[in-house]
Motif scaffolding. Sequence first.
Motif, PDB file in Angstrom:
ATOM      1  N   GLN A  71       0.972  -0.943  -0.136  1.00  0.00           N
ATOM      2  CA  GLN A  71      -0.039   0.042  -0.009  1.00  0.00           C
ATOM      3  C   GLN A  71       0.915   1.415  -0.282  1.00  0.00           C
ATOM      4  O   GLN A  71       0.616   2.205  -0.664  1.00  0.00           O
ATOM      5  N   VAL A  72       2.068   1.090   0.792  1.00  0.00           N
ATOM      6  CA  VAL A  72       2.760   2.489   0.882  1.00  0.00           C
ATOM      7  C   VAL A  72       3.459   2.569  -0.561  1.00  0.00           C
ATOM      8  O   VAL A  72       3.339   3.908  -1.010  1.00  0.00           O
ATOM      9  N   ASP A  73       3.889   1.456  -1.259  1.00  0.00           N
ATOM     10  CA  ASP A  73       4.576   1.708  -2.663  1.00  0.00           C
ATOM     11  C   ASP A  73       3.468   2.112  -3.490  1.00  0.00           C
ATOM     12  O   ASP A  73       3.960   3.040  -4.434  1.00  0.00           O
ATOM     13  N   ALA A  74       2.530   1.774  -3.484  1.00  0.00           N
ATOM     14  CA  ALA A  74       1.177   2.037  -4.413  1.00  0.00           C
ATOM     15  C   ALA A  74       0.928   3.702  -4.175  1.00  0.00           C
ATOM     16  O   ALA A  74       0.871   4.288  -5.378  1.00  0.00           O
ATOM     17  N   ALA A  75       0.949   4.220  -2.938  1.00  0.00           N
ATOM     18  CA  ALA A  75       0.540   5.342  -2.755  1.00  0.00           C
ATOM     19  C   ALA A  75       1.621   6.280  -3.099  1.00  0.00           C
ATOM     20  O   ALA A  75       1.317   7.315  -3.850  1.00  0.00           O
ATOM     21  N   LEU A  76       2.882   6.024  -2.947  1.00  0.00           N
ATOM     22  CA  LEU A  76       4.199   6.919  -3.356  1.00  0.00           C
ATOM     23  C   LEU A  76       4.003   7.018  -4.842  1.00  0.00           C
ATOM     24  O   LEU A  76       4.382   7.848  -5.734  1.00  0.00           O
ATOM     25  N   GLY A  77       3.654   5.759  -5.815  1.00  0.00           N
ATOM     26  CA  GLY A  77       3.653   5.751  -6.875  1.00  0.00           C
ATOM     27  C   GLY A  77       2.658   6.580  -7.497  1.00  0.00           C
ATOM     28  O   GLY A  77       2.826   7.245  -8.703  1.00  0.00           O
ATOM     29  N   VAL A  78       1.585   6.328  -7.085  1.00  0.00           N
ATOM     30  CA  VAL A  78       0.261   7.177  -7.605  1.00  0.00           C
ATOM     31  C   VAL A  78       0.602   8.748  -7.388  1.00  0.00           C
ATOM     32  O   VAL A  78       0.335   9.607  -8.180  1.00  0.00           O
ATOM     33  N   LEU A  79       1.126   9.130  -6.137  1.00  0.00           N
ATOM     34  CA  LEU A  79       1.707  10.640  -5.904  1.00  0.00           C
ATOM     35  C   LEU A  79       2.524  11.148  -6.920  1.00  0.00           C
ATOM     36  O   LEU A  79       2.304  12.202  -7.731  1.00  0.00           O
ATOM     37  N   ARG A  80       3.527  10.302  -7.510  1.00  0.00           N
ATOM     38  CA  ARG A  80       4.431  10.546  -8.439  1.00  0.00           C
ATOM     39  C   ARG A  80       3.891  10.645  -9.790  1.00  0.00           C
ATOM     40  O   ARG A  80       4.220  11.613 -10.501  1.00  0.00           O
ATOM     41  N   SER A  81       2.659   9.883  -9.781  1.00  0.00           N
ATOM     42  CA  SER A  81       1.997  10.026 -11.299  1.00  0.00           C
ATOM     43  C   SER A  81       1.168  11.340 -11.402  1.00  0.00           C
ATOM     44  O   SER A  81       0.572  11.733 -12.448  1.00  0.00           O
ATOM     45  N   GLY A  82       0.781  12.261 -10.219  1.00  0.00           N
ATOM     46  CA  GLY A  82       0.204  13.753 -10.362  1.00  0.00           C
ATOM     47  C   GLY A  82      -0.926  13.547  -9.511  1.00  0.00           C
ATOM     48  O   GLY A  82      -1.651  14.689  -9.526  1.00  0.00           O
ATOM     49  N   VAL A  83      -1.355  12.427  -8.826  1.00  0.00           N
ATOM     50  CA  VAL A  83      -2.389  12.498  -7.984  1.00  0.00           C
ATOM     51  C   VAL A  83      -2.392  13.483  -6.863  1.00  0.00           C
ATOM     52  O   VAL A  83      -1.510  13.762  -6.268  1.00  0.00           O
ATOM     53  N   SER A  84      -3.434  14.247  -6.536  1.00  0.00           N
ATOM     54  CA  SER A  84      -3.296  15.578  -5.594  1.00  0.00           C
ATOM     55  C   SER A  84      -4.433  15.540  -4.422  1.00  0.00           C
ATOM     56  O   SER A  84      -4.325  16.461  -3.597  1.00  0.00           O
ATOM     57  N   THR A  85      -5.259  14.482  -4.260  1.00  0.00           N
ATOM     58  CA  THR A  85      -6.233  14.631  -3.321  1.00  0.00           C
ATOM     59  C   THR A  85      -6.211  13.091  -2.662  1.00  0.00           C
ATOM     60  O   THR A  85      -5.801  12.157  -3.155  1.00  0.00           O
ATOM     61  N   LEU A  86      -6.774  13.237  -1.477  1.00  0.00           N
ATOM     62  CA  LEU A  86      -6.757  11.980  -0.624  1.00  0.00           C
ATOM     63  C   LEU A  86      -7.943  10.830  -1.396  1.00  0.00           C
ATOM     64  O   LEU A  86      -7.753   9.953  -1.457  1.00  0.00           O
TER      65      LEU A  86
END
Length: 264
Positions: free
Chosen positions: A190-205
């Motif tokens: 889950q941590v790895d997935a969250a960091l990957g998504v953030l790097r792709s430009g996601v900006s909200t919870l």
Amino acid sequence: MFEHVDDCTGQTKASRIARTLDLLGGRTSAAEAKSMVRQAIATEGFARRTASVSHRAIVNQFPSNKMKRCFAADSKAEAWVLLLADVLERVRAFRPQAVAIQFGHDGRGCTAYPDVAVETTQGDVELWECKGDRKLGNEAAARLESLSNSLAEVGITYRIVRPDWSRREPRASNANRIWRLADYKLVPEQVDAALGVLRSGVSTLGELAQATGAPRPHLLAIVAQGAFALNIASSPIGDHSTVRTIHQHATSGGYGASEGQDFQ
């Protein structure tokens, strides 16, 4: 609630490291002063005991996820300040009653025991004094001004923090919510997935939850552990809450709406 809650009954002796910062006579350099406070924050012990320790129950104690220790707190007001220190991104490490300060005031030497010593993610050192809403008397205010000036000479910021800062909403409720979820066991995927998504430009919870499939409590636990950052100052935590990658050296991820807002 926390694995380290048992430590609440074990802190009965002070560490033998130096915990008195002598600012009388200008003999201590800024580098020496900051190094001494950082060491005191990082090392078990305290300059002065505060609340009593019970071997049967935790009374006036604050279990810190960030420091993996349980600290004594003089009051509920101080416990709220410790909670914010535990959640705010800009606080890398902290310790209550970490040091004693010897300083000059009105021609005589004085000793103060600031409530909380803080090291920030920028490498700065701060000392926080927890005060209530009541206005300080003239003598007390003058004494604290002398203390603040002495600390400023060695590059240490001295802050008086009051309930209108530590209990400011919605930040206080948001910080409390994150703190209470901090002991969730993190799932590495889950941590790895969250960091990957953030790097792709996601900006909200909400977008982060949708993209990762992680339940919100798990995401807030990841914030508490400092894997990514969440805006806790603008509104109650919800799908619209903004998220971003964590700052370097951060150990938790609660941040204000703008840089420097924490003490405005």
